[in-house]
Write a protein that holds these residues in place. Structure first.
Motif, PDB file in Angstrom:
ATOM      1  N   GLU A  60      26.773  91.077  58.124  1.00 38.29           N
ATOM      2  CA  GLU A  60      27.430  91.079  59.423  1.00 38.29           C
ATOM      3  C   GLU A  60      28.935  91.211  59.204  1.00 38.29           C
ATOM      4  N   PRO A  61      29.656  91.754  60.191  1.00 42.09           N
ATOM      5  CA  PRO A  61      31.108  91.939  60.056  1.00 42.09           C
ATOM      6  C   PRO A  61      31.874  90.651  59.771  1.00 42.09           C
ATOM      7  N   ASN A  62      31.369  89.513  60.247  1.00 42.87           N
ATOM      8  CA  ASN A  62      32.055  88.232  60.048  1.00 42.87           C
ATOM      9  C   ASN A  62      31.749  87.600  58.690  1.00 42.87           C
ATOM     10  N   GLY A  63      31.023  88.317  57.833  1.00 47.18           N
ATOM     11  CA  GLY A  63      30.682  87.807  56.517  1.00 47.18           C
ATOM     12  C   GLY A  63      29.327  87.133  56.455  1.00 47.18           C
ATOM     13  N   TYR A 110      22.554  83.928  59.391  1.00 45.11           N
ATOM     14  CA  TYR A 110      23.169  82.880  58.577  1.00 45.11           C
ATOM     15  C   TYR A 110      24.661  83.136  58.421  1.00 45.11           C
ATOM     16  N   THR A 111      25.413  82.055  58.351  1.00 49.03           N
ATOM     17  CA  THR A 111      26.841  82.177  58.096  1.00 49.03           C
ATOM     18  C   THR A 111      27.055  82.550  56.631  1.00 49.03           C
ATOM     19  N   ARG A 112      28.260  82.939  56.313  1.00 49.43           N
ATOM     20  CA  ARG A 112      28.602  83.266  54.931  1.00 49.43           C
ATOM     21  C   ARG A 112      28.293  82.087  53.995  1.00 49.43           C
ATOM     22  N   GLY A 113      28.683  80.890  54.412  1.00 53.02           N
ATOM     23  CA  GLY A 113      28.459  79.704  53.596  1.00 53.02           C
ATOM     24  C   GLY A 113      26.988  79.377  53.406  1.00 53.02           C
TER      25      GLY A 113
END
Length: 120
Positions: free
Chosen positions: A78-81, A96-99
């Motif tokens: 995703e663009p947001n990482g 899922y978030t990057r973290g």
């Protein structure tokens, strides 16, 4: 070093590298079936279900960076990482978030999610 998870005895589990916030990729082994969900959904969200052989194949492909059309799951950045994990057979998707994805990948590299190792 390989980590063998006692996942078959404790239900849903996450990477040992996950933070205290609890938001992460969660996996559960149920016989020859693997279920994947997002803890942010508090058990009410979508669940990806696939057979254990395809799961272990996905993990092997993920480790070498060759997740392609032959893999049971698509990994979409995703663009947001963050990362979207999408089942190819029915389109079920988890975000899922990057973290979260990073902690999952650390667990993958440590062998924490391999079904064949957990049930051996």
């Amino acid at each position: 070093m390989s980590f063998t998870s006692p996942a078959t005895a404790r239900g849903w589990f996450k990477s040992s590298f996950s933070t205290a916030s609890g938001d992460c990729v969660e996996v559960r082994f149920d016989g020859d079936v693997v279920l994947v969900r997002d803890t942010k959904d508090r058990g009410d969200g979508p669940v990806i279900t696939l057979d254990a052989v395809r799961w272990d194949d996905f993990l092997r492909r993920l480790l070498v960076g060759s997740v392609d059309a032959e893999s049971a799951l698509a990994v979409l950045p995703e663009p947001n990482g963050g990362t979207i994990l999408r089942a190819r057979h029915d389109g079920t998707a988890l975000r899922y978030t990057r973290g979260e994805w990073e902690m999952f990948m650390r667990g993958v590299r440590a062998g924490e999610f391999t079904h064949s190792a957990a049930v051996a």
